[in-house]
Design an enzyme around this catalytic site. Structure first.
Site, PDB file in Angstrom:
ATOM      1  N   TYR A   1       5.331 -21.060  -2.497  1.00  0.00           N
ATOM      2  CA  TYR A   1       5.017 -21.964  -1.173  1.00  0.00           C
ATOM      3  C   TYR A   1       5.223 -23.179  -1.539  1.00  0.00           C
ATOM      4  O   TYR A   1       5.804 -24.303  -0.754  1.00  0.00           O
ATOM      5  CB  TYR A   1       3.652 -21.865  -0.655  1.00  0.00           C
ATOM      6  CG  TYR A   1       3.230 -22.913   0.240  1.00  0.00           C
ATOM      7  CD1 TYR A   1       3.373 -22.682   1.544  1.00  0.00           C
ATOM      8  CD2 TYR A   1       2.334 -24.121  -0.159  1.00  0.00           C
ATOM      9  CE1 TYR A   1       3.172 -23.601   2.382  1.00  0.00           C
ATOM     10  CE2 TYR A   1       2.011 -25.075   0.891  1.00  0.00           C
ATOM     11  CZ  TYR A   1       2.563 -24.854   2.110  1.00  0.00           C
ATOM     12  OH  TYR A   1       2.263 -25.646   2.996  1.00  0.00           O
TER      13      TYR A   1
ATOM     14  N   SER B   1       4.291 -31.255   1.724  1.00  0.00           N
ATOM     15  CA  SER B   1       2.955 -30.925   1.244  1.00  0.00           C
ATOM     16  C   SER B   1       3.082 -31.364  -0.278  1.00  0.00           C
ATOM     17  O   SER B   1       3.872 -31.545  -0.996  1.00  0.00           O
ATOM     18  CB  SER B   1       2.684 -29.513   1.125  1.00  0.00           C
ATOM     19  OG  SER B   1       1.373 -29.249   0.487  1.00  0.00           O
TER      20      SER B   1
END
Length: 242
Positions: free
Chosen positions: A124, A99
């Site tokens: 994350y 990501s």
């Protein structure tokens, strides 16, 4: 169950070819090992391994095995599963979902479990940074396969809705503006199947094109160190894929 529904949809889409179902809690390394054993017992060759499972957790949680849950699910499980299946993947492709959130990650090799501080989006992002570093190091250590990762965009799925509170509210409200799951999966499918992607390895892909990740994600010294730490944590030999 969702697994059965997806399997039925896949069977209908491919003209009745064989579809096999395997389920595991990928936040638990014991379950990852069990899954790897099932796959090894059933398949002599695996053409594509898509490491796509991941989640964001609002608060720090520890698994029954003692790992911080985000790190365990997003990084350790694909690291372990890929290593356990390496001989079955010879000549195949490993596609890991990373990501652009990796740019907000801050990797501290002395605090991989986020014991000193925890912020959901930062942790994350750090695991997504780990995904890219893992891909680069896998490509270096395992030239017999093709390892790449990609940014799917912000996709309209159940991501972020596993937690009550602000993340569930934000993902629900903003959902209509996110990418469709079909568009989000396009780079994964391209990396898994496209002839033009067959020679790529160690790359970070955005919208079916090679992109340059952050400077931290291109640090091969850190990639090697993360590999060694990860191998130690999951109980693999330190020289795995050396």
């Amino acid at each position: 169950m969702r697994l059965e529904a997806v399997a039925a949809e896949a069977a209908a889409a491919n003209g009745g070819g064989p579809i096999h179902q395997h389920a595991a809690d990928l936040s638990l390394m014991a379950d990852v090992r069990r899954l790897a054993g099932e796959l090894r017992g059933q398949y002599n060759q695996i053409d594509v391994l898509a490491n796509n499972a991941g989640a964001l957790f609002a608060s720090r949680q520890v698994t029954a095995e003692g790992f911080e849950r985000t790190f365990a699910l997003n990084h350790l499980s694909p690291f372990l599963l890929t290593n356990l299946l390496r001989d079955r993947l010879r000549g195949g492709r490993v596609v890991t979902t990373a990501s652009d959130a990796h740019k907000a990650g801050r990797l501290d090799l002395d605090d991989l479990q986020s014991e000193r501080s925890y912020a959901a989006m930062r942790v994350y992002g750090t695991t997504k940074l780990c995904n890219i570093l893992f891909t680069r190091e896998l490509a270096r250590r395992a030239p017999e396969l093709h390892a790449n990762c990609y940014h799917p965009g912000t996709v309209r799925t159940g991501f972020g809705k596993n937690e009550n509170g602000i993340w569930k509210v934000l993902t629900t409200v903003a959902g209509p503006f996110f990418r469709s799951p079909e568009r989000g999966a396009q780079s994964l499918v391209w990396l898994a199947l496209a002839p033009e992607a067959a020679q790529l390895t160690g790359e970070y892909i955005v919208d079916e094109k090679v992109a340059t990740p952050s400077k931290a994600a291109r640090d091969d010294t850190v990639a090697g160190a993360l590999w060694e730490r990860s191998a130690e944590l999951v109980g693999l030999p330190a020289d795995t894929l050396a």
